[in-house]
Design an enzyme around this catalytic site. Structure first.
Site, PDB file in Angstrom:
ATOM      1  N   HIS A   1      62.767 -22.329  48.652  1.00  0.00           N
ATOM      2  CA  HIS A   1      62.835 -23.136  47.431  1.00  0.00           C
ATOM      3  C   HIS A   1      63.568 -22.381  46.342  1.00  0.00           C
ATOM      4  CE1 HIS A   1      59.398 -24.737  49.725  1.00  0.00           C
ATOM      5  NE2 HIS A   1      59.940 -25.886  49.363  1.00  0.00           N
TER       6      HIS A   1
ATOM      7  N   CYS B   1      55.927 -25.796  50.476  1.00  0.00           N
ATOM      8  CA  CYS B   1      56.314 -26.017  49.067  1.00  0.00           C
ATOM      9  C   CYS B   1      55.186 -25.746  48.067  1.00  0.00           C
ATOM     10  CB  CYS B   1      56.843 -27.425  48.831  1.00  0.00           C
ATOM     11  SG  CYS B   1      57.515 -28.260  50.248  1.00  0.00           S
TER      12      CYS B   1
ATOM     13  N   LYS C   1      69.008 -35.970  49.270  1.00  0.00           N
ATOM     14  CA  LYS C   1      69.211 -34.767  50.078  1.00  0.00           C
ATOM     15  C   LYS C   1      70.525 -34.777  50.850  1.00  0.00           C
ATOM     16  CE  LYS C   1      65.916 -36.723  53.411  1.00  0.00           C
ATOM     17  NZ  LYS C   1      64.669 -36.535  54.149  1.00  0.00           N
TER      18      LYS C   1
ATOM     19  N   ASP D   1      61.651 -22.084  55.663  1.00  0.00           N
ATOM     20  CA  ASP D   1      61.571 -22.830  54.417  1.00  0.00           C
ATOM     21  C   ASP D   1      62.082 -21.987  53.243  1.00  0.00           C
ATOM     22  OD1 ASP D   1      60.941 -24.972  52.880  1.00  0.00           O
ATOM     23  OD2 ASP D   1      58.788 -24.896  53.213  1.00  0.00           O
TER      24      ASP D   1
ATOM     25  N   GLN E   1      58.857 -22.889  60.326  1.00  0.00           N
ATOM     26  CA  GLN E   1      59.876 -23.545  59.510  1.00  0.00           C
ATOM     27  C   GLN E   1      60.516 -22.503  58.596  1.00  0.00           C
ATOM     28  OE1 GLN E   1      58.569 -26.150  56.352  1.00  0.00           O
ATOM     29  NE2 GLN E   1      60.127 -27.663  56.837  1.00  0.00           N
TER      30      GLN E   1
ATOM     31  N   HIS F   1      64.594 -27.820  47.672  1.00  0.00           N
ATOM     32  CA  HIS F   1      63.969 -27.422  48.937  1.00  0.00           C
ATOM     33  C   HIS F   1      65.122 -27.199  49.906  1.00  0.00           C
ATOM     34  CE1 HIS F   1      60.008 -29.497  47.937  1.00  0.00           C
ATOM     35  NE2 HIS F   1      60.839 -30.068  47.093  1.00  0.00           N
TER      36      HIS F   1
ATOM     37  N   ARG G   1      51.799 -30.067  62.110  1.00  0.00           N
ATOM     38  CA  ARG G   1      51.897 -31.504  61.834  1.00  0.00           C
ATOM     39  C   ARG G   1      51.291 -32.249  63.015  1.00  0.00           C
ATOM     40  NH1 ARG G   1      58.042 -31.519  59.255  1.00  0.00           N
ATOM     41  NH2 ARG G   1      57.524 -29.984  57.655  1.00  0.00           N
TER      42      ARG G   1
END
Ligand SMILES: [Zn+2]
Length: 395
Positions: free
Chosen positions: A146, A95, A226, A144, A142, A272, A124
């Site tokens: 946005h 992000c 979410k 991902d 991931q 997201h 992580r």
């Protein structure tokens, strides 16, 4: 000893990947496994592009002030890999990188919604006791993305995401999807008014996509509510994969803006979103779901060409190169093993198609094509076009 259908055991048997102590929670992808991961990545890329996302790539290492702005320094630091006297952290999400790209341009309202995607390699620092093969890793990819847009566009964007996600899951063989709506947690940023609006927007969008989510009270992120999408597998387990989250906080903290029709700088809203979550984990799920016999489009090798005798070696090579030229993942096996043994090996490796070529096939420019218990002789040209069709990705 692992169960035969444990994806870690399948990975070993099919020579896809391995783990070792010196890199706990990270995968050593072998050529066959990496091929499969890349096929999945390509499908996710096409899916994101079709959804209007522009792919970007952002740094693996970012300095502390960025993570302070994103809130990860305060809320997620224990799970981050820190370096250089803690001044740098390896990214656990993408992000902030996308916000920094947006910050360097002041898009016009006409450019919105602006969509960035990234196949982000994230790290992580999960506790070692929680690591579990591909299901829980410290390093993973991931998918991902946005979306930056105006408030009036949120409903359309979320509805569009839901519809496209359900289609993606269907194509990947998961028809049942469970959706939950995670509302405001106790510890949160933003006023109640803002949360009322954010929750209403997400719920309306779900309704517009004909989705009836189960309510998960207080399970939202600290920055916004979410929708979470779970896939039940053949073994009755549930895997939370997709998510879309409305963020009320980060656009403010990163001071991003767009310019409206009258030239005024306004704050965009941020969504997201992820479709599979972790590509590695999804492969683990699919490997167990199919007991290692992946669908043809995803299998590391789609077809193996077997000459009956050494005399057909050249013709087998020719067949293999024609299949490869047509974009198929074809391999050969001219070892001295008996034909029956080589067919059995192909089966053990989960290769969905076997093309046997003997003297007759060579003379007729054909192949004897075997696939799940059936066997028939097909002209080579016809076999190539049939296999192209049968091995094509579902999206
Ligand atoms: Zn994000």
């Amino acid at each position: 000893m692992l169960a035969a259908n444990d994806h870690r055991e399948i990975g070993r048997r099919l020579d896809l990947f391995h783990f070792q102590e010196e890199a706990a929670g990270m995968v050593f992808w072998h050529p066959r496994g990496y091929r499969t991961l890349r096929v999945l990545e390509a499908l996710i890329r096409r899916h994101a592009e079709a959804d209007g996302f522009a792919e970007v790539r952002t740094p693996q290492l970012l300095r502390q002030p960025i993570w302070e702005a994103s809130g990860h320094w305060q809320h997620f630091r224990e799970n981050m890999f820190l370096m250089a006297d803690d001044a740098l952290a390896v990214k656990p999400v993408s992000c902030p990188g996308h916000l920094e790209i947006l910050r360097r341009r002041a898009p016009s309202y006409r450019d919105l919604p602006l969509r960035y995607s990234e196949l982000g390699l994230v790290h992580r620092n999960e506790p070692s006791g929680t690591l579990h093969g591909l299901f829980r890793l410290r390093q993973f990819t991931q998918d991902d993305g946005h979306v930056f847009c105006e408030a009036a566009q949120i409903e359309g964007e979320v509805a569009r995401f839901c519809q496209s996600l359900v289609k993606l899951y269907g194509a990947l063989g998961f028809d049942a999807v469970e959706v939950s709506f995670a509302s405001r947690p106790d510890e949160r940023a933003g006023t109640d008014e803002v949360w009322d609006r954010a929750e209403r927007l997400l719920q309306q969008a779900a309704a517009r996509a004909a989705i009836v989510p189960v309510h998960a009270p207080k399970a939202g992120a600290f920055y916004g509510p979410k929708l979470e999408f779970s896939l039940p597998d053949r073994l009755g387990r549930r895997w939370q994969c997709g998510t879309i989250q409305l963020d009320l906080v980060l656009p403010e903290r990163f001071d991003v803006a767009y310019v409206d029709a009258s030239g005024e700088r306004l704050r965009p809203l941020m969504l997201h979103r992820a479709t599979l979550g972790s590509l590695e984990r999804f492969l683990g799920i699919v490997l167990e779901q199919h007991e290692g016999r992946l669908p043809a489009w995803l299998a590391p090798d789609q077809i193996v060409v077997l000459p009956i005798e050494a005399d057909q070696h050249d013709y087998a090579q020719q067949v293999q190169s024609e299949l490869r030229a047509a974009g198929l993942r074809a391999v050969g096996d001219s070892s001295r093993e008996t034909l029956a043994r080589r067919v059995a090996l192909a089966h053990e490796y989960g290769i969905p198609y076997v093309a046997v070529v003997g003297r007759r096939e060579q003379e007729a420019r054909s192949v004897s094509l075997r696939h799940s218990e059936t066997q028939r002789v097909v002209a080579l040209d016809a076999a190539v076009s049939e296999l192209r069709h049968a091995c094509a990705p579902p999206l």
